[in-house]
Write a protein that holds these residues in place. Structure first.
Motif, PDB file in Angstrom:
ATOM      1  N   THR A 287      -6.207   4.678   1.713  1.00 14.38           N
ATOM      2  CA  THR A 287      -4.936   4.450   2.400  1.00 14.38           C
ATOM      3  C   THR A 287      -4.427   5.784   2.924  1.00 14.38           C
ATOM      4  O   THR A 287      -4.421   6.778   2.195  1.00 14.38           O
ATOM      5  CB  THR A 287      -3.908   3.877   1.402  1.00 14.38           C
ATOM      6  OG1 THR A 287      -4.389   2.620   0.937  1.00 14.38           O
ATOM      7  CG2 THR A 287      -2.555   3.687   2.064  1.00 14.38           C
TER       8      THR A 287
ATOM      9  N   SER B 176      -9.840  -8.861   1.307  1.00 11.58           N
ATOM     10  CA  SER B 176      -9.603  -7.424   1.430  1.00 11.58           C
ATOM     11  C   SER B 176     -10.086  -7.003   2.819  1.00 11.58           C
ATOM     12  O   SER B 176     -11.213  -7.296   3.211  1.00 11.58           O
ATOM     13  CB  SER B 176     -10.400  -6.679   0.365  1.00 11.58           C
ATOM     14  OG  SER B 176     -10.738  -5.387   0.828  1.00 11.58           O
TER      15      SER B 176
ATOM     16  N   LEU C 126       0.819  -1.220   0.000  1.00 12.60           N
ATOM     17  CA  LEU C 126       0.000   0.000   0.000  1.00 12.60           C
ATOM     18  C   LEU C 126       0.856   1.274   0.000  1.00 12.60           C
ATOM     19  O   LEU C 126       0.458   2.278  -0.590  1.00 12.60           O
ATOM     20  CB  LEU C 126      -0.954  -0.006   1.206  1.00 12.60           C
ATOM     21  CG  LEU C 126      -2.116  -0.997   1.078  1.00 12.60           C
ATOM     22  CD1 LEU C 126      -2.894  -1.084   2.398  1.00 12.60           C
ATOM     23  CD2 LEU C 126      -3.076  -0.594  -0.048  1.00 12.60           C
TER      24      LEU C 126
ATOM     25  N   LEU D 248      -7.741  -3.092  -3.719  1.00  8.37           N
ATOM     26  CA  LEU D 248      -7.444  -3.634  -2.388  1.00  8.37           C
ATOM     27  C   LEU D 248      -7.663  -5.154  -2.358  1.00  8.37           C
ATOM     28  O   LEU D 248      -6.914  -5.884  -1.712  1.00  8.37           O
ATOM     29  CB  LEU D 248      -8.288  -2.915  -1.318  1.00  8.37           C
ATOM     30  CG  LEU D 248      -7.841  -3.083   0.128  1.00  8.37           C
ATOM     31  CD1 LEU D 248      -6.356  -2.762   0.316  1.00  8.37           C
ATOM     32  CD2 LEU D 248      -8.668  -2.193   1.054  1.00  8.37           C
TER      33      LEU D 248
END
Ligand SMILES: O=C(O)CCC(=O)C(=O)O
Ligand SMILES: [Fe+2]
Length: 262
Positions: free
Chosen positions: A132, A100, A47, A91
Motif C-alpha cells: 500500500t 483481493s 488500507l 489484503l
C-alpha cells in the motif's frame, strides 16, 4: 504536445498489450475499472488505517518496506521477507467478500501470459507483492526508473527481459497526482556514469529530459502498468490524497512465469 499516443487503453489486459509494453511499442497500459470503483473507495478507507510508521518514510507512506529499502539492512530485510504471505492474507481479509485486487491481478497475468505468473522468490523466500502506498497532499515522485538489477547484485536479475510497475488506484487526488511517463530511457551504460548523483535511479532533473509522452489522471479502480525502464514521475498532489496498491512484474521469457514483487 503530449499526445498520449504511447498509452494503450484496454477493457481487459491482453497478452498483446503486455508484449507491446515490454517491447516499448507503448510506455503504459491502462485498464479502467480493473477493480470495481465502488469497492475501491471502501477498501482505501481500510488500507489508510494499515499504514505503518515504522517502515521507511520518504515520498509516500506504506504498510511494508519496498525491496530497495531493505537491501543493506539485515533486520529490515528479515521483516520484508517475513511479511510476504501475511500481506497477501491481510489484503484478502480486508477485501472480503470481494476478491483481493492483487490476487485478481496475479490471476489475470497468469491467464494472459503464456508462461503464467507467480510471486518472485529470492534465495528460496517469497517476496511481498502489492504494497500500500499512501500519498499525502504536497507529496510527489520525481522522475525515476525502477530497474531491479541496479538494486541487487543477484546475477539472475540481469537475465530479466523487462520490468513493469503495476499500480491499482483506490483513492485518487482531487488535484495533481497524475502519473507522467517519458518515452525515454537512461541506459545502464549512461546510468553507470551518474549513479552516485541519482541513487536508486531517482530524481532525474526534468530539464535533462525530453517532453513527456503520457499523462494519466487515474480514477478509482484503474490498473495502470508502466514499463519502468522508461522515466516516470508522479506529479505533486496539490489537493486531496491518493492511495495505490503497487508492485513490479518481471519478464524472464515469454514461456516462463512473470514474477511479481514489491
Ligand atoms: O503511483 C504511481 O502512479 C506510479 C508509481 C511508480 O513509480 C511505479 O509504479 O513504479
Ligand atoms: Fe516507479
Amino acid at each position: 504536445m503530449l499526445s498520449n499516443s504511447k498509452l494503450i487503453t484496454v477493457d481487459s489486459l491482453t497478452e498483446q498489450s503486455l508484449h507491446d509494453l515490454f517491447a516499448l511499442r507503448c510506455v503504459a497500459v491502462r485498464v479502467p475499472e480493473f477493480y470495481d470503483p465502488t469497492y475501491s473507495k471502501a477498501l482505501s478507507d481500510l488500507l489508510y488505517q494499515e499504514i505503518d510508521a515504522s517502515v521507511s518514510g520518504g515520498i509516500y507512506e506504506s504498510d511494508i518496506d519496498s525491496f530497495w529499502n531493505v537491501t543493506s539492512d539485515p533486520s529490515r530485510r528479515e521483516r520484508y521477507f517475513g511479511g510476504a504471505l501475511p500481506l497477501q492474507q491481510r489484503l484478502r481479509r480486508l477485501s472480503a467478500p470481494h476478491p483481493s485486487p492483487i490476487d485478481l491481478l496475479r490471476a489475470t497475468l497468469d491467464e494472459r501470459w503464456p508462461g503464467g505468473s507467480t510471486l518472485m522468490s529470492m534465495e528460496g523466500r517469497k517476496m511481498p507483492f502489492g504494497i500500500t502506498r499512501a500519498w499525502r497532499t504536497g507529496s510527489e515522485g520525481l522522475p525515476h526508473q525502477d530497474v531491479l538489477h541496479r538494486e541487487s547484485s543477484d546475477p539472475e536479475f540481469k537475465a530479466m527481459a523487462g520490468q513493469l510497475g503495476v499500480n491499482i488506484y483506490f483513492d485518487t487526488a482531487d488535484e495533481g497526482g497524475e502519473l507522467e511517463v517519458w518515452d525515454h530511457r537512461v541506459t545502464d551504460e549512461q546510468y553507470a556514469d551518474i549513479a552516485e548523483q541519482y541513487p536508486g535511479s531517482y530524481g532525474y532533473p526534468r530539464e535533462t529530459l525530453p517532453e513527456s509522452a503520457v499523462l494519466i489522471k487515474p480514477e478509482p479502480g484503474d490498473l495502470v502498468l508502466v514499463n519502468t525502464s522508461c522515466v516516470h514521475a508522479i506529479r505533486k498532489i496539490t489537493k486531496g490524497r491518493r492511495l495505490t496498491v503497487s508492485g513490479f512484474v518481471g519478464n524472464f521469457r515469454t514461456d516462463l512465469p512473470l514474477r511479481c514483487w514489491s
